[in-house]
Design an enzyme around this catalytic site. Sequence first.
Site, PDB file in Angstrom:
ATOM      1  N   ASP A  68      -4.568 -83.975 -10.502  1.00 22.40           N
ATOM      2  CA  ASP A  68      -5.537 -83.004  -9.963  1.00 22.40           C
ATOM      3  C   ASP A  68      -6.741 -83.687  -9.313  1.00 22.40           C
ATOM      4  O   ASP A  68      -7.700 -83.023  -8.923  1.00 22.40           O
ATOM      5  CB  ASP A  68      -5.993 -82.011 -11.058  1.00 22.40           C
ATOM      6  CG  ASP A  68      -6.783 -82.690 -12.168  1.00 22.40           C
ATOM      7  OD1 ASP A  68      -6.934 -83.934 -12.135  1.00 22.40           O
ATOM      8  OD2 ASP A  68      -7.263 -81.980 -13.076  1.00 22.40           O
TER       9      ASP A  68
ATOM     10  N   ASP B 183      -6.465 -90.620 -13.453  1.00 14.16           N
ATOM     11  CA  ASP B 183      -5.996 -89.235 -13.447  1.00 14.16           C
ATOM     12  C   ASP B 183      -4.489 -89.227 -13.703  1.00 14.16           C
ATOM     13  O   ASP B 183      -3.730 -89.795 -12.927  1.00 14.16           O
ATOM     14  CB  ASP B 183      -6.328 -88.636 -12.065  1.00 14.16           C
ATOM     15  CG  ASP B 183      -5.650 -87.299 -11.836  1.00 14.16           C
ATOM     16  OD1 ASP B 183      -5.326 -86.613 -12.831  1.00 14.16           O
ATOM     17  OD2 ASP B 183      -5.460 -86.931 -10.656  1.00 14.16           O
TER      18      ASP B 183
ATOM     19  N   ASP C 185      -8.829 -88.187 -16.575  1.00 11.63           N
ATOM     20  CA  ASP C 185      -8.667 -87.390 -17.797  1.00 11.63           C
ATOM     21  C   ASP C 185      -8.551 -88.284 -19.035  1.00 11.63           C
ATOM     22  O   ASP C 185      -8.464 -89.514 -18.925  1.00 11.63           O
ATOM     23  CB  ASP C 185      -7.468 -86.436 -17.675  1.00 11.63           C
ATOM     24  CG  ASP C 185      -6.257 -87.108 -17.040  1.00 11.63           C
ATOM     25  OD1 ASP C 185      -5.927 -88.217 -17.485  1.00 11.63           O
ATOM     26  OD2 ASP C 185      -5.656 -86.537 -16.099  1.00 11.63           O
TER      27      ASP C 185
ATOM     28  N   HIS D 107     -23.874 -95.280 -14.679  1.00  8.49           N
ATOM     29  CA  HIS D 107     -23.553 -94.178 -13.775  1.00  8.49           C
ATOM     30  C   HIS D 107     -24.773 -93.608 -13.054  1.00  8.49           C
ATOM     31  O   HIS D 107     -24.633 -92.660 -12.282  1.00  8.49           O
ATOM     32  CB  HIS D 107     -22.857 -93.068 -14.568  1.00  8.49           C
ATOM     33  CG  HIS D 107     -23.742 -92.453 -15.604  1.00  8.49           C
ATOM     34  ND1 HIS D 107     -24.202 -93.161 -16.696  1.00  8.49           N
ATOM     35  CD2 HIS D 107     -24.297 -91.229 -15.703  1.00  8.49           C
ATOM     36  CE1 HIS D 107     -24.987 -92.381 -17.419  1.00  8.49           C
ATOM     37  NE2 HIS D 107     -25.059 -91.210 -16.835  1.00  8.49           N
TER      38      HIS D 107
ATOM     39  N   ASN E 115      -2.662 -86.275 -14.310  1.00  9.25           N
ATOM     40  CA  ASN E 115      -1.958 -85.029 -13.964  1.00  9.25           C
ATOM     41  C   ASN E 115      -2.085 -84.644 -12.491  1.00  9.25           C
ATOM     42  O   ASN E 115      -1.753 -83.529 -12.103  1.00  9.25           O
ATOM     43  CB  ASN E 115      -2.404 -83.867 -14.875  1.00  9.25           C
ATOM     44  CG  ASN E 115      -3.861 -83.508 -14.664  1.00  9.25           C
ATOM     45  OD1 ASN E 115      -4.560 -84.189 -13.901  1.00  9.25           O
ATOM     46  ND2 ASN E 115      -4.337 -82.466 -15.308  1.00  9.25           N
TER      47      ASN E 115
ATOM     48  N   ASP F 253     -21.099 -89.049 -26.102  1.00  9.74           N
ATOM     49  CA  ASP F 253     -22.380 -88.889 -25.409  1.00  9.74           C
ATOM     50  C   ASP F 253     -22.951 -87.542 -25.845  1.00  9.74           C
ATOM     51  O   ASP F 253     -22.329 -86.500 -25.614  1.00  9.74           O
ATOM     52  CB  ASP F 253     -22.116 -88.906 -23.900  1.00  9.74           C
ATOM     53  CG  ASP F 253     -23.342 -89.264 -23.080  1.00  9.74           C
ATOM     54  OD1 ASP F 253     -24.449 -88.864 -23.481  1.00  9.74           O
ATOM     55  OD2 ASP F 253     -23.187 -89.934 -22.044  1.00  9.74           O
TER      56      ASP F 253
HETATM   57  C1  NOJ Z   1     -29.403 -89.062 -18.070  1.00 17.99           C
HETATM   58  C2  NOJ Z   1     -28.012 -89.228 -17.588  1.00 17.99           C
HETATM   59  O1  NOJ Z   1     -27.663 -90.582 -17.662  1.00 17.99           O
HETATM   60  C3  NOJ Z   1     -27.947 -88.689 -16.183  1.00 17.99           C
HETATM   61  O2  NOJ Z   1     -26.716 -88.955 -15.578  1.00 17.99           O
HETATM   62  C4  NOJ Z   1     -28.220 -87.214 -16.248  1.00 17.99           C
HETATM   63  O3  NOJ Z   1     -28.259 -86.679 -14.952  1.00 17.99           O
HETATM   64  C5  NOJ Z   1     -29.566 -86.953 -16.928  1.00 17.99           C
HETATM   65  N1  NOJ Z   1     -29.699 -87.674 -18.152  1.00 17.99           N
HETATM   66  C6  NOJ Z   1     -29.742 -85.500 -17.264  1.00 17.99           C
HETATM   67  O4  NOJ Z   1     -28.922 -85.172 -18.356  1.00 17.99           O
END
Ligand code: NOJ
Length: 546
Positions: free
Chosen positions: A32, A28, A36, A335, A30, A110
């Site tokens: 907040d 980050d 970013d 993630h 800035n 993405d």
């Molecule tokens: C797959 C993504 O990797 C996940 O993080 C997301 O919640 C779902 N698709 C819905 O878009």
Amino acid sequence: MSVTEEKTTPKWFKDAVVYQIYPRSFLDTNGDGIGDLNGITEKLDYLNDGTPNSLGIDAIWITPLYPSPQYDFGYDVMDYRGVDPQYGTMEDFDRLLREAHKRGIRIIMDMVPNHTSHLHPWFLESRSSKDNPKRDWYIWRPRPKGRKYPNNWLGIFGGRAWEWDNKTKEYYYHTSVPEQPDLNWRNPQVREAILSDMAFWLDKGVDGYRLDVINWTMKDKELKDNPHCIGRRPYDMQRHLYDKDQQEAVDVAKAMRELTDRYKDKILVGEVALDHSDPREAARYLGENGDGLHATFNFSFTYSRFGAERFKAEVSAWEEAVGKRGWPTYVLSNHDEIRHISRYAKGRWTIPRARVLAAMLLTLRGTPFLYYGEEIGMRNLWPKRSEILDPLGKRYWPFHPGRDGERTPMQWNGSKNAGFSTGEPWLRVHPNFRKINVDIQDKDPNSLLNLYRRLIWIRKENSALREGSYKEYPNSPTGIFSFFRQTHEQHLFTALNFTKERKSFTIDQANAGKAKIIFSEPEFGTKSLDAKGFEIPPYGILILEM
Ligand code: NOJ
């Protein structure tokens, strides 16, 4: 360019190590509390400054950075052509792209084609009235006679997948949360609109897309009920025969491929399934003649138990499914899953395990995807219930704590908030940041970070590791995963000990006695038991040139 050339996967992608960045959590600039784009730009030299002092990755995949109300942290997109002000401006993005390209780092965006945010102008129009021209851009159904819902489909984040809209007195369909209505991909206008939004970023010069749940885009035409089965959560008590994985979704992939083939050197990597996927299922999206996606994610390690035999089996299954038609990928963490170092933690063996896993990821045939922080062994945080932000965790805690734990701020140094932000971080920083951070590991030649760096640079210097064929070595003892990687010029052998015992083995190859050690851990120089025999310590790594 000939047709065959056009249909191959760009060399840069086959050679690449990709680094996934969750922009909220990287850096980050800035104050907040939210990461970013300028934060990413600031750390490009850490990622690759052209020397082995940096990580050496070749491409960054940035999870959605578009304007979003953040109900699913960016996977609910309001405008596919913008940048969320929380992350910066379009100028910031252009600078990031320029600076990345200057260093030879590619940028993978993405794309979320299955659903939009409920605040996307398309949905606002669609829900405004039954005769709005965009009504059919989403999946609307009336309440059927004698039945409460249009069918029995369930939302992956819990509850029914049908949301009642009081204004127009119909249901709309959402695979994820109600704030993520699914687009109707059977409508050609939807296809056009998404493809043209994808073209927008390709025209800017981005290098490709990761495609979010591409296998959800098409549903059964008649919306048939899913059959029941045994499972833990209600969602798992259905066989998802009709709400995803339809053959027509492969055509969606092909249409996207047609678009990217109009440019040079762009790639498409599909997220094909969220549950335990059959690699053959994922391979379908590569197309019969290589006319589909360039690659699909292989998540098998994220579900796999720890052990040489398990990993070996997963690799063979993928090699078999995609080997001839496509290019494999490998992922240990992302993630959506508990970070692998925490998944496979085992007291004092935790780090040795992370080290041997890094060696596996970086020596297999296929593009490795690293998740930010994995290179320093960032652990999962186990948030308290009151801290949970992820919709999955809110719904299913404690059965599923949600995904916040793997999304905590990057641990840069031992100063306040791990150097991530001067403000209050959007998610709590892992309390171990004073011990586990980039600053400390940068200075320690034996750190996990320096192991990742070495292995990535070794991969760059050895063509067999990048492009060579893969052949499992069948004669290794239990607990050892070993394989050959071979090109015309180079013949390499990797052996990985996934146990806490010392193992000996013999390489049954004419020239094994003259093998040169490219890398070994712990260092054991040129020591060998006899001409072809080797000893490999607990969680040891051995890379030989034959
Ligand atoms: C797959 C993504 O990797 C996940 O993080 C997301 O919640 C779902 N698709 C819905 O878009």
